[in-house]
Write an enzyme that holds these catalytic residues in place. Sequence first.
Site, PDB file in Angstrom:
ATOM      1  N   LYS A  12      -3.047  -8.622  -6.907  1.00  0.00           N
ATOM      2  CA  LYS A  12      -3.349  -9.976  -7.416  1.00  0.00           C
ATOM      3  C   LYS A  12      -4.345 -10.932  -7.729  1.00  0.00           C
ATOM      4  CE  LYS A  12      -1.738 -11.675 -11.023  1.00  0.00           C
ATOM      5  NZ  LYS A  12      -0.566 -11.481 -12.495  1.00  0.00           N
ATOM      6  N   SER A  59      -1.233  -0.501 -19.264  1.00  0.00           N
ATOM      7  CA  SER A  59      -2.272  -0.627 -17.920  1.00  0.00           C
ATOM      8  C   SER A  59      -2.529   1.111 -17.312  1.00  0.00           C
ATOM      9  CB  SER A  59      -2.753  -1.476 -17.159  1.00  0.00           C
ATOM     10  OG  SER A  59      -3.726  -2.811 -17.153  1.00  0.00           O
ATOM     11  N   HIS A  86       0.799  -1.140   0.264  1.00  0.00           N
ATOM     12  CA  HIS A  86      -0.475   0.403  -0.252  1.00  0.00           C
ATOM     13  C   HIS A  86       0.271   1.642  -0.640  1.00  0.00           C
ATOM     14  CE1 HIS A  86      -3.866  -2.116   1.994  1.00  0.00           C
ATOM     15  NE2 HIS A  86      -4.059  -2.529   0.704  1.00  0.00           N
ATOM     16  N   HIS A  87       2.295   1.062  -0.625  1.00  0.00           N
ATOM     17  CA  HIS A  87       3.056   2.426  -0.243  1.00  0.00           C
ATOM     18  C   HIS A  87       2.626   3.095  -1.514  1.00  0.00           C
ATOM     19  CE1 HIS A  87       5.017   0.386  -3.469  1.00  0.00           C
ATOM     20  NE2 HIS A  87       5.402   0.273  -3.892  1.00  0.00           N
ATOM     21  N   LYS A 112      -2.419  -3.048  -8.619  1.00  0.00           N
ATOM     22  CA  LYS A 112      -2.871  -2.991  -9.486  1.00  0.00           C
ATOM     23  C   LYS A 112      -1.669  -4.078  -9.378  1.00  0.00           C
ATOM     24  CE  LYS A 112      -4.055  -1.539 -13.525  1.00  0.00           C
ATOM     25  NZ  LYS A 112      -4.798  -2.880 -13.588  1.00  0.00           N
ATOM     26  N   LYS A 131       7.215  -4.953 -10.187  1.00  0.00           N
ATOM     27  CA  LYS A 131       7.588  -4.452 -11.113  1.00  0.00           C
ATOM     28  C   LYS A 131       6.977  -2.948 -11.666  1.00  0.00           C
ATOM     29  CE  LYS A 131       4.928  -8.344 -13.228  1.00  0.00           C
ATOM     30  NZ  LYS A 131       3.695  -8.664 -13.833  1.00  0.00           N
TER      31      LYS A 131
HETATM   32  N1  GLU Z   1      -1.712  -9.238 -15.394  1.00  0.00           N
HETATM   33  C1  GLU Z   1      -0.555  -8.638 -16.356  1.00  0.00           C
HETATM   34  C2  GLU Z   1       0.675  -8.550 -14.973  1.00  0.00           C
HETATM   35  O1  GLU Z   1       1.088  -9.845 -14.507  1.00  0.00           O
HETATM   36  C3  GLU Z   1      -1.260  -7.437 -16.075  1.00  0.00           C
HETATM   37  C4  GLU Z   1      -1.511  -6.254 -14.616  1.00  0.00           C
HETATM   38  C5  GLU Z   1      -2.090  -5.089 -15.013  1.00  0.00           C
HETATM   39  O2  GLU Z   1      -2.065  -4.629 -15.802  1.00  0.00           O
HETATM   40  O3  GLU Z   1      -2.373  -4.638 -14.268  1.00  0.00           O
HETATM   41  O4  GLU Z   1       1.745  -7.898 -15.016  1.00  0.00           O
END
Ligand code: GLU
Length: 472
Positions: free
Chosen positions: A107, A363, A65-66, A71, A95
Amino acid sequence: MSDKHYSFFGAVEKSFDKAAKFTKWDPGILEQIKACNAIYSMRFPVKRDDGTIDVIEAYRVQHSHHKAPCKGGIRFAAEVNQDEVMALAALMTYKCAIVNVPFGGGKGGIKINPREYSPFELEKITRRYTSELIKKKFIGPGTDVPAPDYGTGEREMAWILDTYTTMHPGEIDAAGCVTGKPVSQGGVRGRREATGLGVFFGLREVCNMPEVMERLGMTVGVEGKKIVVQGLGNVGYHTAKFFQDAGALIVGLAEYEGAIYDENGLDVDEVFNHRKTSGSILNFRTATNLANNTDALEQECDILIPAALENVINVKNAPNVKAKIVGEAANGPLTPEADEILTAKGIIVVPDMYLNAGGVTVSYFEWLKNLSHVRYGRMEKRFNENMNAHIVTQMEGLSGKKMGLKEKEYIVHGADEVDLVYSGLEETMVTATREIMNEWKNDPSIPDMRTAAYVVAINKVATSYAELGIFP
Ligand code: GLU
């Protein structure tokens, strides 16, 4: 020898710990970064088309939550479990940090084999899952923004959007509650191929580094390189296609029914269509059939790209990998032991959590588009075209020569949405690759590129936590 049994989350923690030693952060900060902040595990019923009731197991994990929102994609797979979703959420944190996308990691997963459900059943499951997320405030443009992942795509994202907007009437930024939507529903052009294109940009940058290529005994550039791709889904297909368009030779392709190999190169679209019509990747022209899809991983090639699921390269097959570069298009395709075996063999493993960041990068562009309520390029495209046309006319006047039609079109053309998305993605992947490689170069005691990538990620997330003032 067999792979030690780590949970997937345990393997991510192991990589993190390995890299943390190369940083100077307080152990408390490191512990906070590693932990999953919130885990939502749910069960809900769904009535099948035949009248029976299935109890569906599903998750949403917010790893960090930083930064807000969290996402990460939502996967539909029979193997989904809490540990896997936690690992994938953690990878999203690192990432996003590496590619400077200002999100926390998250996720989601629904434990179903989507091929065993009708579209109507899938729609009911997706909408019910979204309602569960809404109930607990685990979705929203400023809190948590899902996206496609393994087994999901634009269709599911449209269902999520529709469920969310129905339950949030008047919320002006509601379209930003999910990304990877169809363009007609607020999606951005270029999102579909984004992960594959990002994999290509990242690997191309590695191949363009003379000192790296010299160390591997390879020529600079992707042209003529022999590539094997495992998985012809959204990520694998586009990765293979971009490499082919850049002049590389796709010598091997694999799907779950088997693999094919042809040292003279395979045409990606022809193979894709062959599989669509015949139902199998096998028996494609003169290509050699390989019985198991994992056989593809052991074929002669320069770059091996696993683009399907986790743990496909393990202690058993890692010693047989012949590629010089392994590009992790999938999340977690190597077991920790396989990772060490490949590194000991001098193979460069380009790690998942940055190499497949193209999806989340685009995204981010989609989310920005949703918040700004305007298509990229709408304001400046015509202005630039008019200006460029004027410059060309002036040049022709001054030189007394007419420019060729093709060159003129190229120069005059103003950027469309897809041009801007590709350009933003290229900039992101090239910058991230250089940053990781520099980290590695500056500290020769860092053993591999994955560790260097983790060091970059840890430094960024830790700085962000520290600057939040939580750890004065
Ligand atoms: N599912 C993709 C990933 O593992 C995209 C995630 C996204 O766009 O939020 O990076």
